[in-house]
Design a protein around this motif. Sequence first.
Motif, PDB file in Angstrom:
ATOM      1  N   THR A   1       0.684  -1.036  -0.075  1.00 24.09           N
ATOM      2  CA  THR A   1       0.212  -0.122  -0.181  1.00 24.09           C
ATOM      3  C   THR A   1       0.248   1.260   0.204  1.00 24.09           C
ATOM      4  O   THR A   1       0.470   1.980  -1.247  1.00 24.09           O
ATOM      5  CB  THR A   1      -0.804   0.175   1.672  1.00 24.09           C
ATOM      6  N   ALA A   2       1.561   1.082   1.051  1.00 27.26           N
ATOM      7  CA  ALA A   2       3.214   2.366   0.765  1.00 27.26           C
ATOM      8  C   ALA A   2       3.042   2.703  -0.415  1.00 27.26           C
ATOM      9  O   ALA A   2       3.403   3.697  -1.061  1.00 27.26           O
ATOM     10  CB  ALA A   2       3.758   1.987   1.702  1.00 27.26           C
ATOM     11  N   ALA A   3       3.693   1.866  -1.019  1.00 24.79           N
ATOM     12  CA  ALA A   3       4.330   1.193  -2.554  1.00 24.79           C
ATOM     13  C   ALA A   3       3.378   1.803  -3.453  1.00 24.79           C
ATOM     14  O   ALA A   3       4.120   3.253  -4.516  1.00 24.79           O
ATOM     15  CB  ALA A   3       5.409  -0.425  -3.081  1.00 24.79           C
ATOM     16  N   LYS A   4       2.321   2.016  -3.834  1.00 28.35           N
ATOM     17  CA  LYS A   4       1.218   2.173  -4.308  1.00 28.35           C
ATOM     18  C   LYS A   4       1.507   4.175  -4.339  1.00 28.35           C
ATOM     19  O   LYS A   4       1.115   4.846  -5.279  1.00 28.35           O
ATOM     20  CB  LYS A   4      -0.014   2.405  -4.150  1.00 28.35           C
ATOM     21  N   ALA A   5       1.021   4.660  -3.236  1.00 31.33           N
ATOM     22  CA  ALA A   5       0.917   5.210  -2.413  1.00 31.33           C
ATOM     23  C   ALA A   5       1.805   6.390  -3.216  1.00 31.33           C
ATOM     24  O   ALA A   5       2.171   7.359  -3.331  1.00 31.33           O
ATOM     25  CB  ALA A   5       1.322   5.611  -1.300  1.00 31.33           C
ATOM     26  N   PHE A   6       3.070   5.901  -2.703  1.00 29.70           N
ATOM     27  CA  PHE A   6       4.435   6.683  -3.527  1.00 29.70           C
ATOM     28  C   PHE A   6       5.217   6.776  -4.548  1.00 29.70           C
ATOM     29  O   PHE A   6       6.157   7.191  -5.083  1.00 29.70           O
ATOM     30  CB  PHE A   6       6.173   6.183  -2.462  1.00 29.70           C
ATOM     31  N   ALA A   7       4.401   6.157  -4.907  1.00 30.98           N
ATOM     32  CA  ALA A   7       4.346   5.339  -6.510  1.00 30.98           C
ATOM     33  C   ALA A   7       4.520   6.998  -7.698  1.00 30.98           C
ATOM     34  O   ALA A   7       5.214   7.359  -8.389  1.00 30.98           O
ATOM     35  CB  ALA A   7       3.845   4.557  -7.326  1.00 30.98           C
ATOM     36  N   PRO A   8       3.633   7.747  -7.496  1.00 26.03           N
ATOM     37  CA  PRO A   8       3.269   8.976  -8.270  1.00 26.03           C
ATOM     38  C   PRO A   8       5.167   9.593  -7.362  1.00 26.03           C
ATOM     39  O   PRO A   8       5.514  10.674  -8.580  1.00 26.03           O
ATOM     40  CB  PRO A   8       2.110   9.779  -7.832  1.00 26.03           C
ATOM     41  N   LEU A   9       5.390   9.940  -6.417  1.00 21.51           N
ATOM     42  CA  LEU A   9       6.772  10.743  -5.853  1.00 21.51           C
ATOM     43  C   LEU A   9       7.731   9.749  -6.382  1.00 21.51           C
ATOM     44  O   LEU A   9       8.253  10.962  -7.298  1.00 21.51           O
ATOM     45  CB  LEU A   9       6.503  11.118  -4.484  1.00 21.51           C
ATOM     46  N   ALA A  10       8.319   9.118  -6.676  1.00 16.63           N
ATOM     47  CA  ALA A  10       8.895   7.946  -7.082  1.00 16.63           C
ATOM     48  C   ALA A  10       9.241   8.666  -8.882  1.00 16.63           C
ATOM     49  O   ALA A  10      10.145   9.265  -9.444  1.00 16.63           O
ATOM     50  CB  ALA A  10       9.345   6.496  -7.008  1.00 16.63           C
ATOM     51  N   GLU A  11       7.403   8.463  -9.492  1.00 18.51           N
ATOM     52  CA  GLU A  11       7.861   8.760 -10.848  1.00 18.51           C
ATOM     53  C   GLU A  11       8.545  10.512 -11.285  1.00 18.51           C
ATOM     54  O   GLU A  11       8.934  10.603 -12.274  1.00 18.51           O
ATOM     55  CB  GLU A  11       6.444   8.507 -11.695  1.00 18.51           C
ATOM     56  N   SER A  12       7.626  11.188 -10.177  1.00 17.49           N
ATOM     57  CA  SER A  12       8.124  12.615 -10.150  1.00 17.49           C
ATOM     58  C   SER A  12       9.121  12.555 -10.577  1.00 17.49           C
ATOM     59  O   SER A  12       9.946  13.710 -10.977  1.00 17.49           O
ATOM     60  CB  SER A  12       7.340  13.727  -9.502  1.00 17.49           C
ATOM     61  N   LEU A  13       9.932  12.306  -9.725  1.00 15.51           N
ATOM     62  CA  LEU A  13      11.998  12.269  -9.425  1.00 15.51           C
ATOM     63  C   LEU A  13      12.393  11.991 -10.184  1.00 15.51           C
ATOM     64  O   LEU A  13      14.040  12.068 -10.626  1.00 15.51           O
ATOM     65  CB  LEU A  13      12.142  11.360  -8.351  1.00 15.51           C
ATOM     66  N   LEU A  14      11.530  11.194 -11.165  1.00 12.71           N
ATOM     67  CA  LEU A  14      12.718  10.464 -11.798  1.00 12.71           C
ATOM     68  C   LEU A  14      13.453  11.643 -13.406  1.00 12.71           C
ATOM     69  O   LEU A  14      12.612  11.936 -13.741  1.00 12.71           O
ATOM     70  CB  LEU A  14      12.051   9.004 -12.696  1.00 12.71           C
ATOM     71  N   PRO A  15      14.896  11.039 -13.669  1.00 12.72           N
ATOM     72  CA  PRO A  15      15.200  12.050 -14.503  1.00 12.72           C
ATOM     73  C   PRO A  15      14.887  11.261 -16.140  1.00 12.72           C
ATOM     74  O   PRO A  15      15.020  10.282 -16.190  1.00 12.72           O
ATOM     75  CB  PRO A  15      16.390  11.809 -14.123  1.00 12.72           C
ATOM     76  N   ALA A  16      14.482  12.064 -16.712  1.00 12.58           N
ATOM     77  CA  ALA A  16      14.089  11.544 -17.689  1.00 12.58           C
ATOM     78  C   ALA A  16      15.279  11.352 -18.393  1.00 12.58           C
ATOM     79  O   ALA A  16      15.574   9.748 -19.457  1.00 12.58           O
ATOM     80  CB  ALA A  16      13.128  12.627 -18.895  1.00 12.58           C
ATOM     81  N   ALA A  17      16.589  11.524 -18.409  1.00 12.55           N
ATOM     82  CA  ALA A  17      17.848  10.700 -19.428  1.00 12.55           C
ATOM     83  C   ALA A  17      18.161  10.001 -18.819  1.00 12.55           C
ATOM     84  O   ALA A  17      18.825   9.063 -19.404  1.00 12.55           O
ATOM     85  CB  ALA A  17      18.883  12.279 -19.067  1.00 12.55           C
ATOM     86  N   THR A  18      18.257   9.430 -17.425  1.00 18.75           N
ATOM     87  CA  THR A  18      18.908   8.873 -16.772  1.00 18.75           C
ATOM     88  C   THR A  18      18.148   7.717 -16.387  1.00 18.75           C
ATOM     89  O   THR A  18      18.588   7.599 -14.692  1.00 18.75           O
ATOM     90  CB  THR A  18      20.419   8.512 -15.947  1.00 18.75           C
ATOM     91  N   PRO A  19      16.833   6.787 -16.546  1.00 22.51           N
ATOM     92  CA  PRO A  19      15.984   6.850 -15.483  1.00 22.51           C
ATOM     93  C   PRO A  19      16.670   5.475 -14.815  1.00 22.51           C
ATOM     94  O   PRO A  19      16.227   5.174 -13.211  1.00 22.51           O
ATOM     95  CB  PRO A  19      14.760   6.403 -15.665  1.00 22.51           C
ATOM     96  N   GLY A  20      17.421   5.170 -14.944  1.00 24.41           N
ATOM     97  CA  GLY A  20      18.461   2.986 -15.009  1.00 24.41           C
ATOM     98  C   GLY A  20      18.949   3.264 -13.936  1.00 24.41           C
ATOM     99  O   GLY A  20      18.535   2.323 -12.853  1.00 24.41           O
ATOM    100  N   ASP A  21      19.980   4.429 -14.617  1.00 26.87           N
ATOM    101  CA  ASP A  21      20.603   5.034 -13.371  1.00 26.87           C
ATOM    102  C   ASP A  21      20.316   6.007 -11.677  1.00 26.87           C
ATOM    103  O   ASP A  21      20.943   4.709 -10.336  1.00 26.87           O
ATOM    104  CB  ASP A  21      21.224   5.927 -13.570  1.00 26.87           C
ATOM    105  N   HIS A  22      18.703   6.317 -12.082  1.00 28.42           N
ATOM    106  CA  HIS A  22      18.470   6.890 -11.171  1.00 28.42           C
ATOM    107  C   HIS A  22      17.729   5.433  -9.820  1.00 28.42           C
ATOM    108  O   HIS A  22      18.352   5.451  -8.481  1.00 28.42           O
ATOM    109  CB  HIS A  22      17.575   7.790 -11.783  1.00 28.42           C
ATOM    110  N   ASN A  23      16.924   4.676 -10.930  1.00 29.39           N
ATOM    111  CA  ASN A  23      16.493   3.819  -9.514  1.00 29.39           C
ATOM    112  C   ASN A  23      17.367   2.710  -9.665  1.00 29.39           C
ATOM    113  O   ASN A  23      17.199   2.818  -7.948  1.00 29.39           O
ATOM    114  CB  ASN A  23      15.378   2.580 -10.751  1.00 29.39           C
TER     115      ASN A  23
END
Length: 174
Positions: A73-95
Amino acid sequence: ARNLQRFAQDYVARPHPPRTPAEWQELPGVGPYTAAAIMSISFGAPAACVDGNVVRILARLTADATEFRDSATAAKAFAPLAESLLPAATPGDHNQAMMELGATVCFRQNPLCLTCPVRSFCAAARRGEPEAFPRLAPKRMEQRTVTRVWCERAGALLLYRAAAGARRFAGLHE
């Protein structure tokens, strides 16, 4: 092993490899986290990986006091924030950096806040209570006693086979 075999069979039966997180999730055993990891790390697609480590980091960075029923449930709630922090150029490195930070610095207990590279952004560290986040409802434990009996007669051993659709030990003998 059965699930891995089913995955491999379904994968090779496809006309082309999966190209989106949703297509990866159609394969057996692949959930949102695995699909996001594959897409971002292997293909550079903007998909945020949100597991317990990432939830812990985001909950501490924001000092989010919400009490969640469980980590899913927490993961679903934080998913939008995680998506918003994801850099478009290097998403794999960020993850991968988020996974590594959660696994090596931002521990559930006794986090290494003094060496944390994002400490200056961390609301929980500023409050001096990083271990208070995330807030997960305590798990209810049900205690069960299972009795097993060894039945042997004339050198033959009695075995029980769990049903193929059983939640645990499906198709296995006891």
